[in-house]
Design an enzyme around this catalytic site. Sequence first.
Site, PDB file in Angstrom:
ATOM      1  N   TYR A  75      11.493  -4.246   5.508  1.00 23.77           N
ATOM      2  CA  TYR A  75      11.083  -2.979   6.126  1.00 23.77           C
ATOM      3  C   TYR A  75       9.982  -2.277   5.332  1.00 23.77           C
ATOM      4  O   TYR A  75       9.780  -1.078   5.446  1.00 23.77           O
ATOM      5  CB  TYR A  75      12.302  -2.050   6.276  1.00 23.77           C
ATOM      6  CG  TYR A  75      13.293  -2.623   7.259  1.00 23.77           C
ATOM      7  CD1 TYR A  75      13.156  -2.357   8.623  1.00 23.77           C
ATOM      8  CD2 TYR A  75      14.305  -3.473   6.845  1.00 23.77           C
ATOM      9  CE1 TYR A  75      14.029  -2.914   9.536  1.00 23.77           C
ATOM     10  CE2 TYR A  75      15.181  -4.051   7.755  1.00 23.77           C
ATOM     11  CZ  TYR A  75      15.032  -3.762   9.104  1.00 23.77           C
ATOM     12  OH  TYR A  75      15.891  -4.327  10.013  1.00 23.77           O
ATOM     13  N   SER A  76       9.238  -3.060   4.553  1.00 21.51           N
ATOM     14  CA  SER A  76       8.245  -2.483   3.652  1.00 21.51           C
ATOM     15  C   SER A  76       7.021  -1.919   4.390  1.00 21.51           C
ATOM     16  O   SER A  76       6.310  -2.645   5.095  1.00 21.51           O
ATOM     17  CB  SER A  76       7.792  -3.568   2.671  1.00 21.51           C
ATOM     18  OG  SER A  76       6.593  -3.207   2.048  1.00 21.51           O
ATOM     19  N   ASN A  77       6.762  -0.630   4.197  1.00 15.49           N
ATOM     20  CA  ASN A  77       5.554  -0.036   4.768  1.00 15.49           C
ATOM     21  C   ASN A  77       4.300  -0.607   4.106  1.00 15.49           C
ATOM     22  O   ASN A  77       3.220  -0.626   4.699  1.00 15.49           O
ATOM     23  CB  ASN A  77       5.562   1.483   4.579  1.00 15.49           C
ATOM     24  CG  ASN A  77       6.653   2.148   5.393  1.00 15.49           C
ATOM     25  OD1 ASN A  77       7.095   1.622   6.410  1.00 15.49           O
ATOM     26  ND2 ASN A  77       7.104   3.312   4.937  1.00 15.49           N
ATOM     27  N   ILE A  79       3.899  -3.822   3.094  1.00 18.55           N
ATOM     28  CA  ILE A  79       3.616  -5.099   3.775  1.00 18.55           C
ATOM     29  C   ILE A  79       2.896  -4.821   5.102  1.00 18.55           C
ATOM     30  O   ILE A  79       1.888  -5.454   5.444  1.00 18.55           O
ATOM     31  CB  ILE A  79       4.937  -5.881   4.037  1.00 18.55           C
ATOM     32  CG1 ILE A  79       5.496  -6.438   2.720  1.00 18.55           C
ATOM     33  CG2 ILE A  79       4.741  -6.990   5.066  1.00 18.55           C
ATOM     34  CD1 ILE A  79       4.729  -7.605   2.129  1.00 18.55           C
TER      35      ILE A  79
END
Length: 302
Positions: A75-77, A79
Site C-alpha cells: 500500500y506504499s504511496n 511505490i
Amino acid sequence: MQVSAVDFSSFINIPTPLKRLCHPLFEEKEVEVWLKEDYKTHEAVSGNKFRKLKYNLIEAQNKGFETLLTFGGAYSNHIYAVASAAKELGFKSIGIIRGDELNEHSSPTLSFASKMGMKLHFVSRSAYREKEEVVRKLDDKYFLIPEGGSNELALKGVSEMVDEILNEIQPTHLITAAGTGGTAAGILSNENYRGECWVVPVLKNGGFIKQEIESLLHQSEDRIQLFTDYHFGGYGKWNTKLSDFIESFEHDFNIPLDPVYTGKLLFAVMDLIRKDQFPPNSKLVVYHSGGLQGSPKYHKIK
Ligand SMILES: *Cc1c(COP(=O)(O)O)cnc(C)c1O
C-alpha cells in the site's frame, strides 16, 4: 556536463494552494489555521512523494540512468508515485515489494504500479530486511531510491515546498504527519523558516522519529515536537472514531483526507487546538501531504 532539464511542469502543478481554514474553534482559541494543499500536485505523484522524488529524478537523469529501483509495501504511496513519475518521464522502474505471498493484483497500489509499467519483484519479509544491501551488490545499473524516498536529495524538494509557504505567510508552526521523518527533516532544512515543526507519527511508538529527523539533518534540533498518541493503533490502522472524524472534516471544510496519514494529522491538530496547545495568535500551517490515492474510499469513488 550539461544535461537537459527534467520537465516537471508538463504534469506537476506547483506552487500548490495555501488555503485559510475557518472554524468557530479557531476563533475561540485565537489561532489562524492554513492548509498547504500539496495533494494538488498530481493525482499519483502527490504531495510529499513528489517533493521527495524531485531531486532524485533530476539526479537520475543527470547521471544517465534509465531505470529507477525502489522498495515498498503493498500500500506504499511511494511505490505509487515512483511508478507514475517514471512513466511520465520515460524511466523504466522496478519495485521490490515486501511479501512473497503477494502478486500484482494484491492491492490497488500494486495494480496501478504494474499498469504504469513498473516491474514488481516480491520478496519475503526476511529478504526484504536486507534489501538495499542485496540490491547494491547485484548491480549498479539502477538508480536506487530508498524506501519512502527519504534521503538527502529529498530534503531539498521538501524545502522548496516551505519556500512556497513563506512566499505567502510566516507561520509560527508547520505541522506534518510522519512515517520516516523525511518530510519533517525537509521542513526543518529550510534555512528561511525559523518556526516550530510539530510532527504527528502515524505509527505506534513513533518517538524514534525525532532521531531519524536529526540524523537526516546531521544535527540536533530543538524546534521539533512529536505527538505520538495519534496513531490509532498503528500504521495503516484506524477505527470508527477516525473515520467519523474524516467524514465530518471533509463535510465542514470540503477537503479530502486519507485514513493513513492526513486523517490522523488533522485529527491531532483539531485536538491540540482544543487542548490549548497553541498559544493565542499562533499561525499554523498544516501540511496536506497527499496520499489520497491510497484511500479505500477514493478507489470506491472512482
Ligand atoms: C509517505 C507519506 C507521509 C510520510 O512522510 P515521511 O517523509 O516518510 O515522514 C506522510 N503523508 C503522506 C500522504 C505520505 O504518503
